[in-house]
Structures are given as structure tokens and as C-alpha cells.
Design a protein around this motif. Sequence first.
Motif, PDB file in Angstrom:
ATOM      1  N   LYS A   5       0.822  -1.221   0.000  1.00  0.00           N
ATOM      2  CA  LYS A   5       0.000   0.000   0.000  1.00  0.00           C
ATOM      3  C   LYS A   5       0.850   1.262   0.000  1.00  0.00           C
ATOM      4  O   LYS A   5       0.496   2.252  -0.630  1.00  0.00           O
ATOM      5  CB  LYS A   5      -0.960   0.004   1.184  1.00  0.00           C
ATOM      6  N   HIS A   6       1.995   1.232   0.662  1.00  0.00           N
ATOM      7  CA  HIS A   6       2.860   2.409   0.706  1.00  0.00           C
ATOM      8  C   HIS A   6       3.462   2.681  -0.675  1.00  0.00           C
ATOM      9  O   HIS A   6       3.474   3.819  -1.145  1.00  0.00           O
ATOM     10  CB  HIS A   6       3.983   2.221   1.733  1.00  0.00           C
ATOM     11  N   LEU A   7       3.968   1.633  -1.328  1.00  0.00           N
ATOM     12  CA  LEU A   7       4.602   1.791  -2.633  1.00  0.00           C
ATOM     13  C   LEU A   7       3.597   2.258  -3.683  1.00  0.00           C
ATOM     14  O   LEU A   7       3.890   3.148  -4.481  1.00  0.00           O
ATOM     15  CB  LEU A   7       5.265   0.487  -3.071  1.00  0.00           C
ATOM     16  N   GLY A   8       2.411   1.687  -3.676  1.00  0.00           N
ATOM     17  CA  GLY A   8       1.384   2.100  -4.625  1.00  0.00           C
ATOM     18  C   GLY A   8       1.000   3.562  -4.470  1.00  0.00           C
ATOM     19  O   GLY A   8       0.884   4.298  -5.449  1.00  0.00           O
ATOM     20  N   ALA A   9       0.811   4.004  -3.228  1.00  0.00           N
ATOM     21  CA  ALA A   9       0.456   5.403  -2.968  1.00  0.00           C
ATOM     22  C   ALA A   9       1.596   6.339  -3.361  1.00  0.00           C
ATOM     23  O   ALA A   9       1.369   7.415  -3.915  1.00  0.00           O
ATOM     24  CB  ALA A   9       0.108   5.593  -1.494  1.00  0.00           C
ATOM     25  N   PHE A  10       2.838   5.933  -3.095  1.00  0.00           N
ATOM     26  CA  PHE A  10       3.982   6.765  -3.470  1.00  0.00           C
ATOM     27  C   PHE A  10       4.052   6.929  -4.986  1.00  0.00           C
ATOM     28  O   PHE A  10       4.222   8.035  -5.488  1.00  0.00           O
ATOM     29  CB  PHE A  10       5.292   6.163  -2.940  1.00  0.00           C
ATOM     30  N   CYS A  11       3.927   5.830  -5.710  1.00  0.00           N
ATOM     31  CA  CYS A  11       3.991   5.882  -7.175  1.00  0.00           C
ATOM     32  C   CYS A  11       2.860   6.732  -7.757  1.00  0.00           C
ATOM     33  O   CYS A  11       3.067   7.476  -8.715  1.00  0.00           O
ATOM     34  CB  CYS A  11       3.958   4.479  -7.761  1.00  0.00           C
ATOM     35  N   ASP A  12       1.690   6.624  -7.171  1.00  0.00           N
ATOM     36  CA  ASP A  12       0.531   7.374  -7.668  1.00  0.00           C
ATOM     37  C   ASP A  12       0.632   8.876  -7.430  1.00  0.00           C
ATOM     38  O   ASP A  12       0.179   9.670  -8.252  1.00  0.00           O
ATOM     39  CB  ASP A  12      -0.758   6.872  -7.013  1.00  0.00           C
TER      40      ASP A  12
END
Length: 127
Positions: A5-12
Motif C-alpha cells: 500500500k505504501h509503494l502504490g500510494a507513493f507511485c501514484d
Amino acid sequence: MTENKHLGAFCDHYLEHAEVIQAWSDGYIGHVDSQGSQVQHIGIIIVTQKRAIFFKHGWFNTLLVSVAMKDIVALDHSHLMGNHKISLRTRNRTLSVSCANDAADHKILAALKANLPHLAASEKVLV
């Protein structure tokens, strides 16, 4: 790369144009028993060609601590009783992050060293 969830939010929301994630790992900053600015935050450590980042995405708050590669003057690494700690020092602050495990620690260190050629010739890389 395995998504979380952290990586997805960062990329977005926070990945800059032409920036590529070279390594990432689960990790944390702060201390378990601390309060204030030293309270423990669990998130991810991300290394790109431009910066090193600690990122935590939560329901009510998001924490993003970023250090530009060009500003890093020293890289310190310690390993004590299963705790893998990497400290990135600039002229006016230090970002200390702890990695989840040994393999993640080596992956993050390798990416940092590859992006810090200005430290390669100096004595400032303490590993």
C-alpha cells in the motif's frame, strides 16, 4: 516488484517525472518507546536515481521524508542484533532508517552506493 500500500500510494502521488525506483524495502524510522519527532513510523524505504525516501501512507496522515542524492555527504551503516540501520547525512540533518531484513538492507545499500559516486572516492562511506 511486489506491491504494497505504501509503494502504490507513493507511485501514484509522489514519484517525479523521469524518476525510476531502483530499490525499496519495508522499514521504519524512529524508536518504539519514543514520543514527538522520534516516534516510530513503519513504512517503506525507497531509492531512486535522484533521492532516498522514507514514505508512510496512512488513513489520516502521510509521512514523506526525502533526501536528494546530491545533498548526501556521508552514508553510515550499522548492524546490531538483527537491526539494520542506514543513516544518510547531509550538511544539516540525518535520516536514519532501519530495514526489515538482511537481504533488504543489502539491496538498499547497493542502490545508494550506485547513486552516490561523489562519495565513492572519499572516506565518508562507513559500511
